[in-house]
Scaffold this motif. Structure first.
Motif, PDB file in Angstrom:
ATOM      1  N   THR A 389       0.813  -1.217   0.000  1.00  7.41           N
ATOM      2  CA  THR A 389       0.000   0.000   0.000  1.00  7.41           C
ATOM      3  C   THR A 389       0.845   1.266   0.000  1.00  7.41           C
ATOM      4  O   THR A 389       0.314   2.368  -0.182  1.00  7.41           O
ATOM      5  CB  THR A 389      -0.907   0.003   1.245  1.00  7.41           C
ATOM      6  N   LYS A 391       3.113   4.192  -1.318  1.00  4.29           N
ATOM      7  CA  LYS A 391       3.272   4.806  -2.632  1.00  4.29           C
ATOM      8  C   LYS A 391       4.646   4.454  -3.190  1.00  4.29           C
ATOM      9  O   LYS A 391       5.652   4.583  -2.503  1.00  4.29           O
ATOM     10  CB  LYS A 391       3.115   6.319  -2.525  1.00  4.29           C
ATOM     11  N   CYS A 405       1.576   7.928   0.817  1.00  4.00           N
ATOM     12  CA  CYS A 405       0.441   7.072   0.434  1.00  4.00           C
ATOM     13  C   CYS A 405      -0.114   7.519  -0.928  1.00  4.00           C
ATOM     14  O   CYS A 405       0.073   8.662  -1.359  1.00  4.00           O
ATOM     15  CB  CYS A 405      -0.683   7.163   1.478  1.00  4.00           C
ATOM     16  N   TYR A 406      -0.813   6.601  -1.563  1.00  2.00           N
ATOM     17  CA  TYR A 406      -1.538   6.967  -2.774  1.00  2.00           C
ATOM     18  C   TYR A 406      -2.741   7.808  -2.396  1.00  2.00           C
ATOM     19  O   TYR A 406      -3.209   7.766  -1.239  1.00  2.00           O
ATOM     20  CB  TYR A 406      -1.988   5.709  -3.517  1.00  2.00           C
ATOM     21  N   LYS A 409      -5.691   7.381   0.611  1.00  2.00           N
ATOM     22  CA  LYS A 409      -5.233   6.500   1.667  1.00  2.00           C
ATOM     23  C   LYS A 409      -4.418   7.286   2.699  1.00  2.00           C
ATOM     24  O   LYS A 409      -3.799   8.304   2.388  1.00  2.00           O
ATOM     25  CB  LYS A 409      -4.372   5.391   1.091  1.00  2.00           C
ATOM     26  N   TYR A 410      -4.390   6.783   3.945  1.00  2.31           N
ATOM     27  CA  TYR A 410      -3.539   7.360   4.975  1.00  2.31           C
ATOM     28  C   TYR A 410      -3.232   6.273   6.013  1.00  2.31           C
ATOM     29  O   TYR A 410      -3.788   5.177   5.967  1.00  2.31           O
ATOM     30  CB  TYR A 410      -4.180   8.587   5.617  1.00  2.31           C
ATOM     31  N   CYS A 414      -0.531   3.048   5.181  1.00  2.23           N
ATOM     32  CA  CYS A 414      -1.479   3.507   4.153  1.00  2.23           C
ATOM     33  C   CYS A 414      -2.650   2.542   3.994  1.00  2.23           C
ATOM     34  O   CYS A 414      -3.158   2.311   2.879  1.00  2.23           O
ATOM     35  CB  CYS A 414      -0.771   3.703   2.813  1.00  2.23           C
ATOM     36  N   GLY A 415      -3.128   1.980   5.120  1.00  2.00           N
ATOM     37  CA  GLY A 415      -4.217   1.011   5.037  1.00  2.00           C
ATOM     38  C   GLY A 415      -5.591   1.588   5.289  1.00  2.00           C
ATOM     39  O   GLY A 415      -6.588   0.873   5.186  1.00  2.00           O
ATOM     40  N   ALA A 416      -5.700   2.902   5.629  1.00  2.00           N
ATOM     41  CA  ALA A 416      -7.000   3.517   5.923  1.00  2.00           C
ATOM     42  C   ALA A 416      -7.418   4.424   4.771  1.00  2.00           C
ATOM     43  O   ALA A 416      -6.578   5.006   4.073  1.00  2.00           O
ATOM     44  CB  ALA A 416      -6.911   4.297   7.222  1.00  2.00           C
ATOM     45  N   ASP A 417      -8.776   4.563   4.568  1.00  2.00           N
ATOM     46  CA  ASP A 417      -9.319   5.409   3.500  1.00  2.00           C
ATOM     47  C   ASP A 417      -9.572   6.814   4.014  1.00  2.00           C
ATOM     48  O   ASP A 417     -10.009   7.016   5.147  1.00  2.00           O
ATOM     49  CB  ASP A 417     -10.634   4.836   2.976  1.00  2.00           C
ATOM     50  N   CYS A 418      -9.319   7.802   3.145  1.00  2.00           N
ATOM     51  CA  CYS A 418      -9.605   9.190   3.493  1.00  2.00           C
ATOM     52  C   CYS A 418     -11.120   9.386   3.560  1.00  2.00           C
ATOM     53  O   CYS A 418     -11.892   8.699   2.867  1.00  2.00           O
ATOM     54  CB  CYS A 418      -9.013  10.138   2.443  1.00  2.00           C
ATOM     55  N   LYS A 429      -1.575  12.116   5.532  1.00  5.96           N
ATOM     56  CA  LYS A 429      -1.119  10.745   5.715  1.00  5.96           C
ATOM     57  C   LYS A 429      -1.094  10.348   7.186  1.00  5.96           C
ATOM     58  O   LYS A 429      -1.344   9.205   7.548  1.00  5.96           O
ATOM     59  CB  LYS A 429       0.286  10.576   5.124  1.00  5.96           C
TER      60      LYS A 429
END
Length: 522
Positions: A389, A391, A405-406, A409-410, A414-418, A429
């Motif tokens: 996950t 970037k 993160c992409y 994501k944060y 980077c496993g959580a959604d914005c 992030k």
């Protein structure tokens, strides 16, 4: 018969005395000279002068002796002033008979001052361990130059030996100082002049031989020249051997040349061994070559071992062993440990491979730990995989946390959604908060848009105001025309003959074509 024997005995003694005085070449310098002592006894019956009056009677009651006070102190001294600085050869002492315990431990000094009884040089000290070994009539060799001769005695507590007298005192019956005034010698009256080459014109009072020579001379009477290679032209009085040599010379007469390989040309006077060697040489006379593997060709003078370092790629005491091929240029001289390794290697001799995931295949020489990891890897040996996950698949080398993160994501990996409410689905992030500030270009675009809107509104308002003014003018003109038509029919006819354009010129200039907005209003 007995009287004849006595006369004969006196004649023999006289002959012996005459022979003795005839063969002695120097004179008694102390005879009848001024003398002093630390104390007197017997109301001056035995003054200090009693020891320089020429009388050698050893019975103190003959009044031929000196005597210090027995009751005074633990020290006693007697001194004679020779009247001038003299070259002394021997000193003869005649002491009171049978009183060894009082003379024992005495000292004999020669000096040029009288500040203390023990001024000058110590010529003799009695160390007899028994009463019988103390000599009461004795001659001491005392080859010194001075004006005063002092006899000194003392008693410590405890005494050196139990048989010593308790108190210090002196009972000298005669003190004779044989020698000559400085610069003179010989013939009983010291009437010969010492050689001019004698240092200070001082010579032996018997033989006339120089005690020291002036600079550049040697020999019994300093008649010979020292070698020109002697440093400062100084050499031994007896042999003529140089004390030191001039630069670059060695040998007794400094007539041999030091090796050209001696550092700065210096070598030992006796052996010719170099004090140090020029670069690249070693050995006693610096005749051997240092190893070509020594850095700067420098090696120890006696062993030939390289001084500090070896040339690149070598090690060992004599730098004759090769460093590991995996060393980057150098290794330590003593244990061949590489200073640095070539790329991809580590260890003391760089014989171990760096972990395969190290960035640029580089790791720490001593530990083998990676300096950095290739993309997608982390850990001390870069053996762990970064979270997918992250970037660009990049994470922290120590923790494995994503560096970025992409969009959308944060979190550390980077496993959580914005949140959905975030503009363009972009958030921080670290904590997931929406980012509301754009870039400088976005702000500029927003500002440009606002300016366009303002410009459009201003234009519309301007057009509306122009249309209103045109309408008012039109109606005013129209009312004026109807009023004129009612008053004069001719005017009406004339106006009717003019084409109706929709407005009336209010200036002498040529009338303009109707404005589009005006046409719209009409």
């Amino acid at each position: 018969m007995s009287n004849r024997k006595m006369v004969l005995g006196r004649e023999v003694c006289l002959i012996i005395f005459l022979v003795f005085t005839t063969i002695r070449s120097e004179e008694n310098l102390a005879l009848s000279k001024a003398a002093s002592q630390s104390s007197d006894i017997g109301n001056g019956r035995w003054p200090a002068s009693g020891a320089v009056d020429g009388c050698e009677e050893t019975d103190v009651f003959s009044d031929c002796c000196s005597h210090t006070d027995i009751r005074v102190s633990k020290t006693a001294w007697w001194r004679v002033d020779l009247g001038q600085i003299s070259t002394i050869d021997t000193i003869r002492i005649v002491y009171r008979d049978n009183f060894q315990q009082r003379l024992a431990g005495y000292q004999l000094y020669v000096s040029n001052t009288t500040t203390l009884p023990t001024d000058g040089v110590l010529c003799y000290e009695d160390t007899s361990s028994t009463n019988s070994s103390v000599q009461l009539v004795v001659t001491h060799q005392c080859p010194y130059v001075g004006r005063y001769v002092t006899v000194y005695n003392y008693r410590n507590n405890p005494k050196r030996y139990n048989w010593y007298s308790d108190d210090a005192l002196l009972e000298l019956c005669e003190v004779q100082v044989f020698g000559c005034p400085v610069g003179m010698y010989g013939n009983g009256d010291c009437n010969q002049v010492c050689p001019a080459s004698c240092y200070g014109r001082n010579c032996n009072s018997k033989t006339g031989s120089c005690i020291y020579c002036i600079q550049g001379k040697y020999g019994n009477t300093c008649e010979n020249d020292c070698s020109t290679n002697c440093k400062d032209s100084l050499c031994s009085n007896e042999s003529g051997f140089c004390f030191e040599c001039i630069h670059g010379k060695f040998g007794n007469a400094c007539d041999q040349v030091c090796s050209v390989s001696c550092k700065e040309g210096f070598c030992a006077k006796d052996t010719g061994y170099c004090h140090g060697c020029v670069d690249g040489k070693f050995g006693n006379s610096c005749g051997q070559q240092c190893s070509v593997n020594c850095k700067d060709r420098l090696c120890a003078k006696y062993t030939g071992y390289c001084n500090n370092e070896c040339i690149i790629g070598k090690h060992g005491e004599n730098c004759d062993q090769d460093c590991s091929v995996n060393c980057r240029d150098r290794c330590t001289r003593d244990n061949a440990t590489c200073i640095e390794c070539i790329t991809g290697k580590h260890g003391e001799t760089c014989d171990k491979d760096c972990p395969m995931n190290c960035e640029n295949n580089v790791c720490v020489r001593t530990t083998g730990l990676c300096n950095g990891c290739i993309a997608g890897r982390y850990g001390v040996t870069c053996s762990l995989t970064c979270p997918v996950t992250c970037k660009d698949f990049i994470c922290n080398q120590q923790t494995g946390h994503c560096l970025d993160c992409y969009p959308g994501k944060y979190g550390v990996v980077c496993g959580a959604d914005c949140p959905d409410k975030c503009t363009d689905n972009i958030c921080s992030k670290d904590n997931g908060r929406c980012l509301t500030t754009g870039s400088r270009n976005t702000e500029q675009s927003s500002a440009d848009s606002n300016m366009i809107i303002i410009a459009v509104l201003a234009t519309v308002c301007g057009l509306q105001l122009a249309a209103l003014i045109t309408t008012v003018i039109y109606h005013l003109r129209y009312r004026q025309k109807r009023k004129n038509s009612s008053n004069t029919g001719t005017d009406i006819k004339e106006e009717q003959s003019v084409p109706d354009t929709g407005y009336t010129s209010i200036s002498p200039r040529q009338e303009e074509t109707s404005h589009v907005y005006e046409m719209v209003v009409t």
